[in-house]
Design a protein around this motif. Structure first.
Motif, mmCIF file in Angstrom:
data_model
loop_
_atom_site.group_PDB
_atom_site.id
_atom_site.type_symbol
_atom_site.label_atom_id
_atom_site.label_comp_id
_atom_site.label_asym_id
_atom_site.label_seq_id
_atom_site.Cartn_x
_atom_site.Cartn_y
_atom_site.Cartn_z
ATOM 1 N N UNK A 173 31.930 14.147 -17.121
ATOM 2 C CA UNK A 173 30.643 14.705 -16.687
ATOM 3 C C UNK A 173 30.830 16.058 -16.008
ATOM 4 N N UNK A 174 29.821 16.916 -16.138
ATOM 5 C CA UNK A 174 29.839 18.251 -15.534
ATOM 6 C C UNK A 174 30.928 19.144 -16.112
ATOM 7 N N UNK A 175 31.298 18.888 -17.365
ATOM 8 C CA UNK A 175 32.228 19.779 -18.044
ATOM 9 C C UNK A 175 33.647 19.732 -17.536
ATOM 10 N N UNK A 176 34.112 18.577 -17.096
ATOM 11 C CA UNK A 176 35.475 18.440 -16.589
ATOM 12 C C UNK A 176 36.382 17.958 -17.708
ATOM 13 N N UNK A 177 37.471 18.677 -17.947
ATOM 14 C CA UNK A 177 38.449 18.273 -18.947
ATOM 15 C C UNK A 177 39.820 18.258 -18.282
ATOM 16 N N UNK A 178 40.463 17.109 -18.358
ATOM 17 C CA UNK A 178 41.775 16.983 -17.742
ATOM 18 C C UNK A 178 41.767 17.243 -16.252
ATOM 19 N N UNK A 179 40.656 16.915 -15.588
ATOM 20 C CA UNK A 179 40.557 17.112 -14.154
ATOM 21 C C UNK A 179 40.158 18.511 -13.737
ATOM 22 N N UNK A 180 39.891 19.390 -14.705
ATOM 23 C CA UNK A 180 39.537 20.786 -14.423
ATOM 24 C C UNK A 180 38.196 21.088 -15.068
ATOM 25 N N UNK A 181 37.324 21.778 -14.351
ATOM 26 C CA UNK A 181 36.060 22.182 -14.960
ATOM 27 C C UNK A 181 36.336 23.215 -16.042
ATOM 28 N N UNK A 182 35.600 23.104 -17.133
ATOM 29 C CA UNK A 182 35.829 23.982 -18.278
ATOM 30 C C UNK A 182 35.767 25.454 -17.883
ATOM 31 N N UNK A 183 34.835 25.794 -16.999
ATOM 32 C CA UNK A 183 34.710 27.201 -16.599
ATOM 33 C C UNK A 183 35.916 27.699 -15.806
ATOM 34 N N UNK A 184 36.717 26.771 -15.288
ATOM 35 C CA UNK A 184 37.890 27.150 -14.503
ATOM 36 C C UNK A 184 39.178 27.142 -15.313
ATOM 37 N N UNK A 185 39.086 26.896 -16.616
ATOM 38 C CA UNK A 185 40.290 26.949 -17.453
ATOM 39 C C UNK A 185 40.844 28.365 -17.458
ATOM 40 N N UNK A 186 42.155 28.520 -17.569
ATOM 41 C CA UNK A 186 42.727 29.873 -17.603
ATOM 42 C C UNK A 186 42.240 30.674 -18.800
ATOM 43 N N UNK A 187 42.291 31.975 -18.683
ATOM 44 C CA UNK A 187 41.809 32.849 -19.757
ATOM 45 C C UNK A 187 42.591 32.656 -21.047
ATOM 46 N N UNK A 188 43.781 32.067 -20.964
ATOM 47 C CA UNK A 188 44.596 31.848 -22.161
ATOM 48 C C UNK A 188 44.074 30.715 -23.028
ATOM 49 N N UNK A 189 43.087 29.952 -22.510
ATOM 50 C CA UNK A 189 42.524 28.827 -23.255
ATOM 51 C C UNK A 189 41.048 29.081 -23.524
#
Length: 315
Positions: free
Chosen positions: A149-165
């Motif tokens: 929920x709220x766009x969390x993937x692998x314990x990290x919010x999608x918007x906070x994924x590194x720019x390399x992903x």
């Protein structure tokens, strides 16, 4: 930079042994050792922790591996472009989270192979939290994930994924409560549900955590819990009447037991999720096959769109 040194780095990391890497490359062990030492001298850091068994990369080694895999892949693409060879060849490593697995089953993987017959496909399955570090390190090229929920993937919010992903949302999904279709009377509230046996994944599963949190919020708890470590087994046990469960809607729709379970209408127990495809920005030369994965998943998802789920719930 000598590409042979990069090949040696990848071989040692994959084989976790200088001896096995030498056999793989058709070299002597001292020759492989010299290539790694030259690379370490050039970088100015140790690439492997030689005190561990089996051999493991250091932090610098993991970073070097990511760059080495990308460099060699781009070199292959450069050669193909110059020679006019546009046939897609080489390895493609896809991470597949357990929650998204039904959307890339045997028929979908066959379609992917038919579209890219000369690509060598490797599937790594696991929880999103296990796959995401592999993607960041370049050990897989893309991953298909069931976001929390709220766009969390692998314990990290999608918007906070590194720019390399680079994430791409493909389909919506929901976590829902499920019960056996054969049951005469199904619970209509969390308080009623808590009175029944629950078949759940072990602690740490997002599905179970959400159910527990909603139960506590309503002043109840699941007292009778049977833990299973496989989602499909959970559905089969619910279908057999052993209890109730909490599951992703699309997983239910693609299960062989889909016609023996019922999605329950319990207020508050319907959490929005998404099927997300995440790729590495440095893997642009693989965009065509990654795009094909997305197309296949969206097509597979047509069988579990909301109107079909509503039919299942009402049946």
């Amino acid at each position: 930079m000598d590409s042979r040194e990069l090949e040696a780095l990848i071989a040692v990391a994959d084989e976790q042994s200088f001896h096995s890497a030498a056999n793989r490359l058709g070299l002597t062990q001292p020759a492989v050792t010299r290539r790694i030492q030259r690379l370490e001298d050039r970088i100015g850091a140790s690439l492997f922790d030689r005190a561990t068994k089996p051999l493991q990369p250091t932090l610098a080694g993991h970073r070097a591996l990511t760059e080495a895999r990308d460099l060699l892949r781009r070199l292959d693409g450069f050669s193909d472009a110059i020679t006019g060879n546009t046939k897609r060849e080489g390895p493609f490593r896809l991470g597949l989270s357990h929650g998204a697995a039904p959307l890339m089953a045997a028929s979908e993987l066959r379609a992917l192979h038919e579209a890219f017959p000369d690509m060598s496909l490797t599937i790594r399955s696991g929880w999103s939290a296990e796959l995401l570090p592999l993607l960041r390190r370049g050990e897989i090229d893309a991953m298909l994930s069931l976001d929390g929920p709220n766009g969390i993937v692998g314990g990290i919010q999608t918007r906070d994924l590194p720019a390399s992903l680079q994430p791409q949302t493909l389909l919506d999904d929901q976590i829902v409560a499920i019960g056996p279709k054969s049951g005469r009377h199904h619970p209509t509230s969390i308080a009623e549900l808590a009175k029944y046996p629950m078949i759940l994944m072990p602690e740490g599963c997002t599905f179970r955590a959400l159910g527990n949190a909603w139960a506590r919020k309503n002043g109840v708890e699941f007292n009778s819990v049977l833990e299973v470590s496989a989602l499909e087994l959970q559905i089969e046990m619910v279908a057999a009447g052993a209890g109730y469960g909490i599951m992703a809607r699309r997983f239910c729709m693609h299960s062989p037991a889909h016609d023996r379970i019922r999605i329950l209408d319990i207020p508050g127990m319907n959490w929005g999720m998404a099927i997300t495809l995440i790729r590495r920005t440095s893997s642009a030369d693989l965009n065509d096959i990654i795009d094909k994965v997305g197309e296949i998943v969206v097509r597979a998802g047509a069988a579990s769109n909301l109107d079909h789920a509503q039919m299942l719930s009402a049946s």
